[in-house]
Design a protein around this motif. Structure first.
Motif, mmCIF file in Angstrom:
data_model
loop_
_atom_site.group_PDB
_atom_site.id
_atom_site.type_symbol
_atom_site.label_atom_id
_atom_site.label_comp_id
_atom_site.label_asym_id
_atom_site.label_seq_id
_atom_site.Cartn_x
_atom_site.Cartn_y
_atom_site.Cartn_z
ATOM 1 N N ALA A 122 53.291 55.150 29.640
ATOM 2 C CA ALA A 122 52.787 55.462 28.295
ATOM 3 C C ALA A 122 51.269 55.433 28.347
ATOM 4 C CB ALA A 122 53.305 54.449 27.285
ATOM 5 N N SER A 123 50.651 56.596 28.160
ATOM 6 C CA SER A 123 49.185 56.655 28.176
ATOM 7 C C SER A 123 48.658 56.996 26.787
ATOM 8 C CB SER A 123 48.705 57.716 29.177
ATOM 9 O OG SER A 123 47.279 57.785 29.178
ATOM 10 N N PHE A 124 47.699 56.196 26.344
ATOM 11 C CA PHE A 124 46.945 56.461 25.121
ATOM 12 C C PHE A 124 45.593 56.972 25.604
ATOM 13 C CE2 PHE A 124 50.120 53.351 24.209
ATOM 14 C CZ PHE A 124 50.533 53.585 22.905
ATOM 15 N N HIS A 125 45.170 58.119 25.145
ATOM 16 C CA HIS A 125 43.918 58.679 25.666
ATOM 17 C C HIS A 125 43.326 59.676 24.690
ATOM 18 C CE1 HIS A 125 47.496 60.809 27.193
ATOM 19 N NE2 HIS A 125 46.867 61.867 26.720
ATOM 20 N N HIS A 126 42.066 60.015 24.944
ATOM 21 C CA HIS A 126 41.467 61.121 24.209
ATOM 22 C C HIS A 126 41.958 62.404 24.848
ATOM 23 C CE1 HIS A 126 38.860 63.618 21.971
ATOM 24 N NE2 HIS A 126 38.081 63.927 22.987
ATOM 25 N N ILE A 169 51.522 50.811 30.743
ATOM 26 C CA ILE A 169 50.773 51.160 29.536
ATOM 27 C C ILE A 169 49.303 51.336 29.928
ATOM 28 C CG2 ILE A 169 50.153 50.441 27.189
ATOM 29 C CD1 ILE A 169 52.596 48.479 27.333
ATOM 30 N N ASP A 170 48.680 52.390 29.420
ATOM 31 C CA ASP A 170 47.334 52.759 29.866
ATOM 32 C C ASP A 170 46.441 53.005 28.650
ATOM 33 O OD1 ASP A 170 45.176 54.508 30.697
ATOM 34 O OD2 ASP A 170 46.301 55.004 32.509
ATOM 35 N N ILE A 171 45.442 52.115 28.443
ATOM 36 C CA ILE A 171 44.549 52.281 27.287
ATOM 37 C C ILE A 171 43.148 52.759 27.685
ATOM 38 C CG2 ILE A 171 45.849 50.648 25.865
ATOM 39 C CD1 ILE A 171 43.457 48.656 26.236
ATOM 40 N N ASP A 172 42.972 53.137 28.944
ATOM 41 C CA ASP A 172 41.739 53.833 29.357
ATOM 42 C C ASP A 172 41.621 55.096 28.487
ATOM 43 O OD1 ASP A 172 40.116 54.049 32.367
ATOM 44 O OD2 ASP A 172 40.259 55.903 31.185
ATOM 45 N N ILE A 173 40.403 55.536 28.196
ATOM 46 C CA ILE A 173 40.272 56.734 27.334
ATOM 47 C C ILE A 173 40.749 58.001 28.027
ATOM 48 C CG2 ILE A 173 37.875 57.345 27.898
ATOM 49 C CD1 ILE A 173 37.558 57.963 24.840
ATOM 50 N N HIS A 174 40.856 57.950 29.361
ATOM 51 C CA HIS A 174 41.349 59.123 30.098
ATOM 52 C C HIS A 174 42.862 59.035 30.308
ATOM 53 C CE1 HIS A 174 37.009 58.823 31.227
ATOM 54 N NE2 HIS A 174 37.063 60.131 31.020
ATOM 55 N N HIS A 175 43.486 60.178 30.443
ATOM 56 C CA HIS A 175 44.938 60.227 30.677
ATOM 57 C C HIS A 175 45.291 59.626 32.033
ATOM 58 C CE1 HIS A 175 48.643 62.797 31.812
ATOM 59 N NE2 HIS A 175 49.035 61.773 31.060
ATOM 60 N N GLY A 176 46.323 58.788 32.074
ATOM 61 C CA GLY A 176 46.769 58.178 33.337
ATOM 62 C C GLY A 176 47.622 59.137 34.154
ATOM 63 N N ASP A 177 47.031 60.255 34.546
ATOM 64 C CA ASP A 177 47.810 61.339 35.174
ATOM 65 C C ASP A 177 48.405 60.989 36.545
ATOM 66 O OD1 ASP A 177 45.279 61.316 36.314
ATOM 67 O OD2 ASP A 177 45.009 63.496 36.314
HETATM 68 CA CA CA Z 1 44.868 56.244 28.956
#
Ligand code: CA
Ligand code: TV7
Ligand code: ZN
Length: 379
Positions: A194-198, A171-179
């Motif tokens: 699962a990435s949450f990002h702008h 799970i990735d809550i950094d604003i950038h996509h965990g590409d």
């Molecule tokens: Ca993210």
């Protein structure tokens, strides 16, 4: 303690190699490894080390790094010179994001070594929760540095976890996509990302739309939540909690890796969200409450004092001391001056710089997408 009431007391290990904080990406570069020294100092001055085992892990070895990375690429990194690609557009400028500063390879071995040892501690069941704030460099690719990241400690850590665990949830809550993490495991069902990002076509790295969902064996095991600017605590929790709850229910991971990039906080220098320390920390608290073996990693975060605040508060949440510790930064902390001018508070209110462009309909759509995916992986 609260832990005994809510659930079994969890054994926590904290990994930090202080060498990592002494490197410099160069003048004006937003990524400042020094934030890790300030964070570590604040954690110690809040006396949180009484609630975990602190480990100074060895640097990652070359063999460990090439478990994921291409040897030619790592040799370039060690030599401190990017290979000259004849036809590459010379004015592209992305190299400024990943400068070859003095000791860049050594820097990578320190943050990656901590993630590897953290993974081993979970594998051996020495710990239920492991923390490495210097890790979380989610953009690095197999043969390419990207977005301030050179070696992908997350991928290497997950590969270590896969030696003892059938399924890993990332799970990735950094604003950038965990590409970088998504790409590495795009074709396997043993890691769900699962990435949450702008998301915006002009916002780095420009990937992470809902339609990126994994391929072949990995189909439906990559999830993306492309959020619009200005998301608030309420909106974020509204999508994050039900989605993560059903991911854990349906995927039933043996271990969870949580990248806690602090650039999703309001007033980050590169970010566009409105999360407060509380809203960001609530994600960590929620994932912890799911009671699975858990690896906590850092990531982005470009307003130095807020990164230290965020990850100190989240360390306190992990050890169950967040409602006990003072909201005033301890006076004896040598880096205390970094926390002026906001009255030396640990969790000051952050100004809302962006209007929340995430409508209820849009958030419901994202939740719906996740639910539909979960039905597809049910067996
Ligand atoms: Ca993210
Ligand atoms: C995980 N945004 C990493 C996030 C990586 C973001 C970018 C910068 C930036 C770089 C600098 C600099 C900057 C003020 C901000 C398209 C470009 C635009 C380089 C100038 N100031 C993480 C990467 C992102 C470097 N890159 O997820 C040196 O901002 O948008 C881009 C790419 C081309 C290159 N230029 C920026 O948080 C750890 N870079 C100042 C000096
Ligand atoms: Zn980021």
């Amino acid at each position: 303690t609260k832990d005994d009431v809510i659930g079994r007391k969890r054994n926590i290990m904290y990994f930090h190699n202080e060498n990592v904080a002494a490197f410099h990406y160069g003048p004006h570069h937003p990524m400042k490894p020094f934030r890790l020294a300030v964070t570590h100092s604040l954690i110690l001055h809040y006396n949180l080390q009484h609630y975990f085992t602190m480990v100074e892990p060895p640097p990652a070895t070359y063999e460990e790094i090439i478990a994921f990375h291409d040897t030619d690429y790592i040799e370039e990194l060690m030599a401190g010179k990017w290979r000259v690609v004849p036809d590459e557009d010379a004015v592209d400028g992305t190299a400024d994001d990943v400068p070859l500063f003095d000791g860049v390879y050594d820097y990578c071995t320190y943050y990656t070594g901590s993630t590897i040892q953290a993974a081993k501690a979970l594998n051996c069941k020495w710990a239920d929760i492991v923390i490495n704030w210097s890790g979380g460099l989610h953009h690095a690719k197999k043969a390419q540095a990207s977005g301030f990241c050179y070696v992908n400690d997350i991928v290497i850590g997950i590969l270590e976890l896969l030696k003892h665990n059938q399924r890993v949830l990332y799970i990735d809550i950094d604003i950038h996509h965990g590409d970088g993490v998504q790409d590495a495991f795009y074709f396997t069902s043993r890691v769900m990302t699962a990435s949450f990002h702008h998301y915006h076509e002009k916002f780095f790295p420009g990937t992470g739309i809902v339609k990126e969902k994994g391929r072949s064996d990995g189909k439906h095991y990559s999830l993306n939540f492309p959020l619009r600017e200005g998301i608030t605590d309420e909106s974020y929790a509204y999508v994050f909690k039900p989605i993560v709850r059903s991911l854990v229910k349906f995927y039933d991971p043996n271990v969870i890796v949580l990248q806690c990039g602090a650039d999703s906080l309001g007033s980050d220098k590169l970010g566009k969200f409105n999360l407060s320390f509380n809203g960001h920390g609530e994600c960590i608290r929620f994932v912890k409450s799911l009671n699975r073996p858990l690896m906590i990693l850092g990531g982005g975060g470009y307003r130095l004092r807020n990164v230290a605040r965020c990850w100190t508060n989240e360390t306190a949440i992990i050890v169950g001391q967040d409602d006990v510790i003072s909201d005033i930064i301890p006076e004896i902390d040598p880096y205390r001056k970094c926390f002026a001018p906001e009255h030396y508070k640990l969790r000051p209110e952050l100004p809302h710089r962006f209007r929340d462009a995430n409508t209820r309909e849009f958030l419901d759509y994202l939740i719906g997408v996740a639910e539909e995916r979960m039905r597809k992986i049910e067996h």
